[in-house]
Motif scaffolding. Structure first.
Motif, PDB file in Angstrom:
ATOM      1  N   GLN A 270       1.033  -1.276   0.028  1.00  0.00           N
ATOM      2  CA  GLN A 270      -0.065  -0.015  -0.016  1.00  0.00           C
ATOM      3  C   GLN A 270       0.962   1.465   0.102  1.00  0.00           C
ATOM      4  OE1 GLN A 270      -2.409  -0.409   3.563  1.00  0.00           O
ATOM      5  NE2 GLN A 270      -3.850  -2.000   2.577  1.00  0.00           N
ATOM      6  N   HIS A 271       1.996   1.198   0.519  1.00  0.00           N
ATOM      7  CA  HIS A 271       2.934   2.454   0.678  1.00  0.00           C
ATOM      8  C   HIS A 271       3.963   2.545   0.020  1.00  0.00           C
ATOM      9  CE1 HIS A 271       0.213   3.822   4.163  1.00  0.00           C
ATOM     10  NE2 HIS A 271      -0.003   2.655   4.533  1.00  0.00           N
ATOM     11  N   TYR A 272       4.707   1.574  -0.553  1.00  0.00           N
ATOM     12  CA  TYR A 272       6.078   1.807  -1.282  1.00  0.00           C
ATOM     13  C   TYR A 272       5.775   2.058  -2.561  1.00  0.00           C
ATOM     14  CZ  TYR A 272       9.045  -0.106   2.229  1.00  0.00           C
ATOM     15  OH  TYR A 272       9.830  -0.503   3.456  1.00  0.00           O
ATOM     16  N   ASN A 273       6.774   2.772  -3.136  1.00  0.00           N
ATOM     17  CA  ASN A 273       6.607   2.972  -4.651  1.00  0.00           C
ATOM     18  C   ASN A 273       7.568   1.821  -5.443  1.00  0.00           C
ATOM     19  OD1 ASN A 273       6.878   3.771  -7.379  1.00  0.00           O
ATOM     20  ND2 ASN A 273       7.610   5.668  -6.952  1.00  0.00           N
ATOM     21  N   ARG A 274       6.736   0.885  -5.989  1.00  0.00           N
ATOM     22  CA  ARG A 274       7.544  -0.411  -6.359  1.00  0.00           C
ATOM     23  C   ARG A 274       7.503  -0.561  -7.835  1.00  0.00           C
ATOM     24  NH1 ARG A 274       3.726  -3.922  -5.505  1.00  0.00           N
ATOM     25  NH2 ARG A 274       2.129  -2.915  -4.958  1.00  0.00           N
ATOM     26  N   HIS A 275       7.658   0.595  -8.253  1.00  0.00           N
ATOM     27  CA  HIS A 275       7.935   0.732  -9.752  1.00  0.00           C
ATOM     28  C   HIS A 275       9.211   0.336 -10.206  1.00  0.00           C
ATOM     29  CE1 HIS A 275       3.882   2.561  -9.517  1.00  0.00           C
ATOM     30  NE2 HIS A 275       3.732   2.323 -10.665  1.00  0.00           N
ATOM     31  N   LEU A 276       9.625  -0.465 -11.241  1.00  0.00           N
ATOM     32  CA  LEU A 276      10.629  -0.355 -11.644  1.00  0.00           C
ATOM     33  C   LEU A 276      10.907  -0.460 -13.152  1.00  0.00           C
ATOM     34  CD1 LEU A 276      12.196  -3.491  -9.710  1.00  0.00           C
ATOM     35  CD2 LEU A 276      12.870  -1.225  -9.586  1.00  0.00           C
ATOM     36  N   SER A 277      11.070   0.674 -13.813  1.00  0.00           N
ATOM     37  CA  SER A 277      11.464   0.756 -15.170  1.00  0.00           C
ATOM     38  C   SER A 277       9.865   0.366 -15.966  1.00  0.00           C
ATOM     39  CB  SER A 277      12.297  -0.028 -15.913  1.00  0.00           C
ATOM     40  OG  SER A 277      13.655  -0.172 -15.661  1.00  0.00           O
ATOM     41  N   GLY A 278       9.016   0.924 -15.122  1.00  0.00           N
ATOM     42  CA  GLY A 278       7.607   1.122 -15.752  1.00  0.00           C
ATOM     43  C   GLY A 278       6.914  -0.261 -15.308  1.00  0.00           C
ATOM     44  N   TRP A 279       7.355  -1.130 -14.455  1.00  0.00           N
ATOM     45  CA  TRP A 279       6.852  -2.510 -13.753  1.00  0.00           C
ATOM     46  C   TRP A 279       6.593  -2.340 -12.678  1.00  0.00           C
ATOM     47  CZ3 TRP A 279       9.314  -6.651 -11.310  1.00  0.00           C
ATOM     48  CH2 TRP A 279       8.618  -8.001 -11.580  1.00  0.00           C
ATOM     49  N   VAL A 280       5.671  -2.806 -11.984  1.00  0.00           N
ATOM     50  CA  VAL A 280       5.524  -2.841 -10.520  1.00  0.00           C
ATOM     51  C   VAL A 280       5.666  -4.057 -10.112  1.00  0.00           C
ATOM     52  CG1 VAL A 280       3.934  -2.640  -8.942  1.00  0.00           C
ATOM     53  CG2 VAL A 280       3.714  -1.011 -10.781  1.00  0.00           C
ATOM     54  N   PHE A 281       6.887  -4.236  -9.024  1.00  0.00           N
ATOM     55  CA  PHE A 281       7.313  -5.671  -8.605  1.00  0.00           C
ATOM     56  C   PHE A 281       6.138  -6.023  -7.642  1.00  0.00           C
ATOM     57  CE2 PHE A 281       9.883  -2.877  -6.112  1.00  0.00           C
ATOM     58  CZ  PHE A 281       9.585  -3.445  -4.993  1.00  0.00           C
ATOM     59  N   PRO A 282       6.047  -7.550  -7.558  1.00  0.00           N
ATOM     60  CA  PRO A 282       4.942  -7.836  -6.477  1.00  0.00           C
ATOM     61  C   PRO A 282       5.332  -7.562  -4.931  1.00  0.00           C
ATOM     62  CG  PRO A 282       5.707  -9.540  -8.155  1.00  0.00           C
ATOM     63  CD  PRO A 282       6.394  -8.226  -8.371  1.00  0.00           C
ATOM     64  N   ALA A 283       4.518  -7.235  -4.233  1.00  0.00           N
ATOM     65  CA  ALA A 283       4.642  -7.143  -2.966  1.00  0.00           C
ATOM     66  C   ALA A 283       5.501  -8.300  -1.948  1.00  0.00           C
ATOM     67  CB  ALA A 283       3.540  -6.792  -2.022  1.00  0.00           C
ATOM     68  N   SER A 284       5.118  -9.430  -2.690  1.00  0.00           N
ATOM     69  CA  SER A 284       5.713 -10.657  -1.854  1.00  0.00           C
ATOM     70  C   SER A 284       7.293 -10.713  -2.203  1.00  0.00           C
ATOM     71  CB  SER A 284       4.983 -12.045  -2.513  1.00  0.00           C
ATOM     72  OG  SER A 284       5.264 -12.027  -3.848  1.00  0.00           O
ATOM     73  N   TRP A 285       7.619  -9.937  -2.993  1.00  0.00           N
ATOM     74  CA  TRP A 285       9.249  -9.899  -3.437  1.00  0.00           C
ATOM     75  C   TRP A 285       9.943  -8.996  -2.122  1.00  0.00           C
ATOM     76  CZ3 TRP A 285      11.127  -8.904  -9.222  1.00  0.00           C
ATOM     77  CH2 TRP A 285      10.711  -9.952  -9.853  1.00  0.00           C
ATOM     78  N   LEU A 286       9.216  -8.268  -1.358  1.00  0.00           N
ATOM     79  CA  LEU A 286       9.926  -7.769  -0.167  1.00  0.00           C
ATOM     80  C   LEU A 286      10.390  -8.765   0.666  1.00  0.00           C
ATOM     81  CD1 LEU A 286       6.968  -5.068   0.608  1.00  0.00           C
ATOM     82  CD2 LEU A 286       9.318  -4.486  -0.523  1.00  0.00           C
ATOM     83  N   MET A 287       9.677  -9.989   0.810  1.00  0.00           N
ATOM     84  CA  MET A 287      10.422 -10.910   1.692  1.00  0.00           C
ATOM     85  C   MET A 287      11.795 -11.552   0.794  1.00  0.00           C
ATOM     86  SD  MET A 287       8.798 -14.477   2.788  1.00  0.00           S
ATOM     87  CE  MET A 287       7.449 -13.434   3.763  1.00  0.00           C
ATOM     88  N   SER A 288      11.632 -11.372  -0.257  1.00  0.00           N
ATOM     89  CA  SER A 288      13.068 -11.824  -0.907  1.00  0.00           C
ATOM     90  C   SER A 288      14.107 -10.619  -0.746  1.00  0.00           C
ATOM     91  CB  SER A 288      12.929 -12.199  -2.481  1.00  0.00           C
ATOM     92  OG  SER A 288      12.039 -13.248  -2.748  1.00  0.00           O
ATOM     93  N   LEU A 289      13.772  -9.714  -0.966  1.00  0.00           N
ATOM     94  CA  LEU A 289      14.598  -8.432  -0.468  1.00  0.00           C
ATOM     95  C   LEU A 289      15.228  -8.683   0.696  1.00  0.00           C
ATOM     96  CD1 LEU A 289      15.899  -5.507  -1.335  1.00  0.00           C
ATOM     97  CD2 LEU A 289      13.675  -4.652  -0.479  1.00  0.00           C
ATOM     98  N   ASP A 290      14.196  -8.792   1.638  1.00  0.00           N
ATOM     99  CA  ASP A 290      14.829  -8.887   3.239  1.00  0.00           C
ATOM    100  C   ASP A 290      15.864 -10.067   3.345  1.00  0.00           C
ATOM    101  OD1 ASP A 290      14.633  -8.212   5.982  1.00  0.00           O
ATOM    102  OD2 ASP A 290      14.132 -10.273   5.917  1.00  0.00           O
ATOM    103  N   ALA A 291      15.652 -11.161   2.536  1.00  0.00           N
ATOM    104  CA  ALA A 291      16.604 -12.500   2.497  1.00  0.00           C
ATOM    105  C   ALA A 291      17.939 -12.000   1.781  1.00  0.00           C
ATOM    106  CB  ALA A 291      15.847 -13.554   1.994  1.00  0.00           C
ATOM    107  N   GLY A 292      17.847 -11.301   0.871  1.00  0.00           N
ATOM    108  CA  GLY A 292      19.031 -10.765   0.341  1.00  0.00           C
ATOM    109  C   GLY A 292      19.834  -9.946   1.211  1.00  0.00           C
ATOM    110  N   VAL A 293      19.346  -8.800   1.637  1.00  0.00           N
ATOM    111  CA  VAL A 293      20.001  -8.017   2.682  1.00  0.00           C
ATOM    112  C   VAL A 293      20.507  -8.834   3.747  1.00  0.00           C
ATOM    113  CG1 VAL A 293      19.648  -5.899   4.205  1.00  0.00           C
ATOM    114  CG2 VAL A 293      18.422  -6.085   2.176  1.00  0.00           C
ATOM    115  N   SER A 294      19.706  -9.794   4.235  1.00  0.00           N
ATOM    116  CA  SER A 294      19.908 -10.533   5.409  1.00  0.00           C
ATOM    117  C   SER A 294      21.233 -11.488   4.927  1.00  0.00           C
ATOM    118  CB  SER A 294      19.001 -11.458   5.871  1.00  0.00           C
ATOM    119  OG  SER A 294      19.274 -12.392   6.900  1.00  0.00           O
TER     120      SER A 294
END
Length: 449
Positions: A270-294
């Motif tokens: 609801q709150h992040y700007n999830r646009h990447l080059s005109g494409w909106v990435f799925p919110a479920s990818w936030l979990m993958s982002l967290d795993a990559g940072v972790s």
């Protein structure tokens, strides 16, 4: 299978790789389905005007509406995740008891993997959706035997033991990166059921790999409780009380991290700007982002503590947890600031999201393994496995807290929501400092322990 002799073999036992394959599939499936599930519940299951397409869900919705005091789909989704975590508290204890006394760790782990395979496959069909919930809980409660099995492969002084757990940690992180990314993309591109089905297929492959390595897996004898020692039950009871005291305190410190797997996904959608080059990435990818940072922060934490130990000596477990607990409390403040000062609170830059994940994951990279080591150290030799199971309850209790707090997000708004997380973490750190005095006082009077 007896523990391997230390230093005789440079390579790890073959059983480790079969366990790693099963655990990688477990983490791939678990975090994929959890990332999809909370969104699927909010957008489809509880948003539907009628639950006739989901047999049994109507009764569950009625129960949760009474408990949550609302029929809001988003709140019910968060409450459901919290309910699953609540159910896992008694089932993990029961699962550990059954494995130690009757089934053995090898059979217990296999049973857990089978249930974890059934759960996403049931979620892939509307008519069997409700059946997946108990399968998911039972599977997670028994699959924790895999953690203990890694230790069974090595002798107590085998230097390969620590390396084995590091290898398992890297496998887990890789699975959490890949799983939600792939299954989340499938769910967004082709449909929710396809995402669940992919997680089930990977879980099935992991279960088959574990079965193929059966003869390489450790199978320590199942031992009954000793009856000839009067001091053992007293020591076990006292240690159990010490560990039980730490569970809710650490759960408060873990709160923000566990919220990432719950309402944070809805908040981010609801709150992040999830646009990447005109494409909106799925919110479920936030979990993958967290795993990559972790993954990155774990490497940083290992390097930092090796440097610290080399130049200043080994740090105390208590000092490590409390100092990085304070750091973890700053993570939700990043989202408070971003929500307060962004021109459009529904288009917050993902830069703030990266800062949030980095601070939280850097704190957890120290807190999680060190608190597990603390639990194991406090337990007597005949209760190390139960201590590991008790440590798993920290995450479950934090899940429950996250779900209960998450159901209030629509009413509270972002700033109040994330400020509460910071406050609870700080309270947990203060309580841990108070508890530290009790434990250190006892350690200076060994005759009383």
């Amino acid at each position: 299978m007896h523990p391997s002799e230390p230093s005789r073999q440079k390579a790890h036992p073959a059983g480790l790789y079969f366990i790693a394959a099963a655990q990688g599939a477990w983490y791939f499936s678990r975090y994929s389905t959890q990332a999809i599930l909370v969104l699927y519940l909010a957008h489809v299951v509880y948003a539907a005007p009628s639950n006739t397409a989901f047999p049994g869900v109507g009764a569950l919705r009625h129960l949760l509406s009474w408990e949550a005091q609302t029929s809001n789909a988003q709140a019910l989704a968060s409450t459901t995740i919290g309910l699953l975590a609540l159910c896992m508290i008694p089932t993990q204890i029961i699962g550990g008891f059954l494995s130690d006394r009757f089934m053995g760790r090898r059979r217990g782990a296999l049973a857990g993997l089978v249930f974890l395979t059934l759960a996403p496959l049931f979620w892939a069909f509307d008519t069997s959706f409700i059946l997946a919930l108990p399968c998911f809980v039972i599977g997670l409660s028994l699959a924790v035997n895999l953690f203990a099995q890694v230790g069974d492969l090595y002798g107590d002084t085998d230097p390969r033991r620590a390396d084995a757990y590091q290898l398992m940690s890297l496998v887990q992180e890789a699975a959490v990166i890949i799983g939600p990314t792939f299954c989340g993309w499938l769910a967004a591109r082709y449909g929710w059921h396809e995402g669940f089905a992919a997680a089930g297929i990977v879980m099935l492959a992991g279960t088959l790999a574990y079965s193929l390595g059966w003869r390489h897996l450790p199978a320590p004898a199942v031992r009954s409780q000793p009856r000839d020692s009067g001091a053992a039950p007293v020591l076990l009871l006292k240690t159990g009380g010490q560990i039980a005291l730490l569970i809710p305190i650490l759960a408060m410190i873990f709160l923000c991290n566990e919220q990432i797997y719950d309402t944070y996904l809805i908040w981010g959608e609801q709150h992040y700007n999830r646009h990447l080059s005109g494409w909106v990435f799925p919110a479920s990818w936030l979990m993958s982002l967290d795993a990559g940072v972790s993954f990155v922060t774990q490497i940083m934490a290992i390097a930092f503590w090796r440097y610290y130990t080399r130049h200043r000596g080994a740090p105390s477990e208590w000092g490590q947890i409390t100092s990085f607990g304070v750091l973890g409390a700053l993570a939700p403040l990043v989202l408070v600031y971003a929500s307060a000062w962004s021109a459009d609170p529904s288009q917050i830059s993902m830069v703030w999201g990266l800062v949030f994940h980095f601070i939280n994951d850097l704190a957890m990279a120290t807190i999680m393994p060190i608190s597990l080591a603390l639990f194991i150290r406090l337990a007597p030799d005949n209760a190390k496995s139960m201590a590991a199971a008790a440590y798993a309850l920290v995450g479950r209790l934090a899940d429950i807290m996250a779900g209960q707090i998450g159901q209030n997000l629509p009413l509270w708004g972002s700033i109040r929501f994330w400020l509460l997380h910071t406050g609870i973490i700080f309270i947990g750190v203060v309580l841990l400092l108070v508890a530290k005095r009790l434990y250190t006082q006892e350690s200076t009077h060994p005759s009383q322990v």
